[in-house]
Design a protein around this motif. Structure first.
Motif, mmCIF file in Angstrom:
data_model
loop_
_atom_site.group_PDB
_atom_site.id
_atom_site.type_symbol
_atom_site.label_atom_id
_atom_site.label_comp_id
_atom_site.label_asym_id
_atom_site.label_seq_id
_atom_site.Cartn_x
_atom_site.Cartn_y
_atom_site.Cartn_z
ATOM 1 N N SER A 23 29.066 51.066 42.511
ATOM 2 C CA SER A 23 28.501 50.758 43.825
ATOM 3 C C SER A 23 29.527 50.097 44.742
ATOM 4 O O SER A 23 30.454 49.426 44.293
ATOM 5 N N THR A 24 29.331 50.299 46.030
ATOM 6 C CA THR A 24 30.203 49.675 47.023
ATOM 7 C C THR A 24 30.012 48.162 47.023
ATOM 8 O O THR A 24 30.977 47.407 47.145
ATOM 9 N N SER A 25 28.777 47.697 46.851
ATOM 10 C CA SER A 25 28.534 46.250 46.847
ATOM 11 C C SER A 25 29.236 45.571 45.666
ATOM 12 O O SER A 25 29.779 44.469 45.822
ATOM 13 N N ASN A 26 29.256 46.227 44.510
ATOM 14 C CA ASN A 26 29.975 45.669 43.365
ATOM 15 C C ASN A 26 31.474 45.612 43.652
ATOM 16 O O ASN A 26 32.142 44.628 43.326
ATOM 17 N N GLN A 83 32.832 45.268 46.553
ATOM 18 C CA GLN A 83 33.037 44.168 47.494
ATOM 19 C C GLN A 83 33.064 42.829 46.759
ATOM 20 O O GLN A 83 33.888 41.969 47.077
ATOM 21 N N SER A 84 32.221 42.668 45.770
ATOM 22 C CA SER A 84 32.225 41.431 44.970
ATOM 23 C C SER A 84 33.524 41.279 44.203
ATOM 24 O O SER A 84 34.086 40.178 44.119
ATOM 25 N N GLN A 144 35.704 53.117 48.353
ATOM 26 C CA GLN A 144 34.971 51.863 48.159
ATOM 27 C C GLN A 144 35.938 50.681 48.094
ATOM 28 O O GLN A 144 35.666 49.612 48.642
#
Length: 159
Positions: free
Chosen positions: A59-62, A64-65, A104
């Motif tokens: 995922s993109t959110s992962n 980013q983290s 990503q």
């Protein structure tokens, strides 16, 4: 020894990545290595005891983290999926690995609020069949070239 600041490596589990990480560690640079799944080399190769391994869940959110936590000064993007002669079921994994994953990563770097000073992308000579400026010999090479176009976009759009 030269410390190159905080380093983020994608594809560190591969042959080139393992050698790069060993060199960076020997130079005193803190290294974070992004892995897909849970494929930490076991046993860890000699010299990898202080490498921080993080897992990307797709995922993109992962992503980013991961980037927000690593705060890299330099990124070495080595991750790719190599398939010399693809079949239909290889298309999605090739695009996911060679285009989506890197995009990503670039998006996460853009949004992190931390200035990354260098992004090193590894392409393939297979993008330049017969010595041409652009002549991908297979779908793998075409996906690597497509990512380079996306990289140019991010450099131009975000500096």
């Amino acid at each position: 020894m030269t410390n190159h600041g905080r380093i983020l490596v994608s594809g560190g589990g591969g042959f080139v990545g393992q050698h790069l990480i060993k060199r960076l560690m020997a130079e005193g640079s803190p290294v974070t290595c992004i892995l897909k799944g849970r494929e930490i080399p076991e046993p860890r190769p000699h010299g990898f005891d202080h490498v921080e391994f993080v897992w990307h869940d797709g995922s993109t959110s992962n992503m980013q983290s991961i980037v927000a936590s690593a705060r890299p000064d330099t990124v070495y993007h080595l991750a790719s999926l190599f398939i010399s002669e693809h079949v239909a079921q290889d298309i999605a994994p090739l695009v996911a690995s060679n285009i989506l994953f890197g995009t990503q990563l670039l998006e996460a770097l853009t949004r992190a609020g931390h200035q990354t000073t260098s992004f090193v992308n590894v392409g393939t000579s297979w993008e330049h069949f017969r010595g041409s400026a652009y002549d991908p010999v297979n779908l793998y090479a075409a996906t690597k070239a497509a990512f380079e176009d996306i990289l140019v976009y991010y450099v131009n759009a975000t500096g």
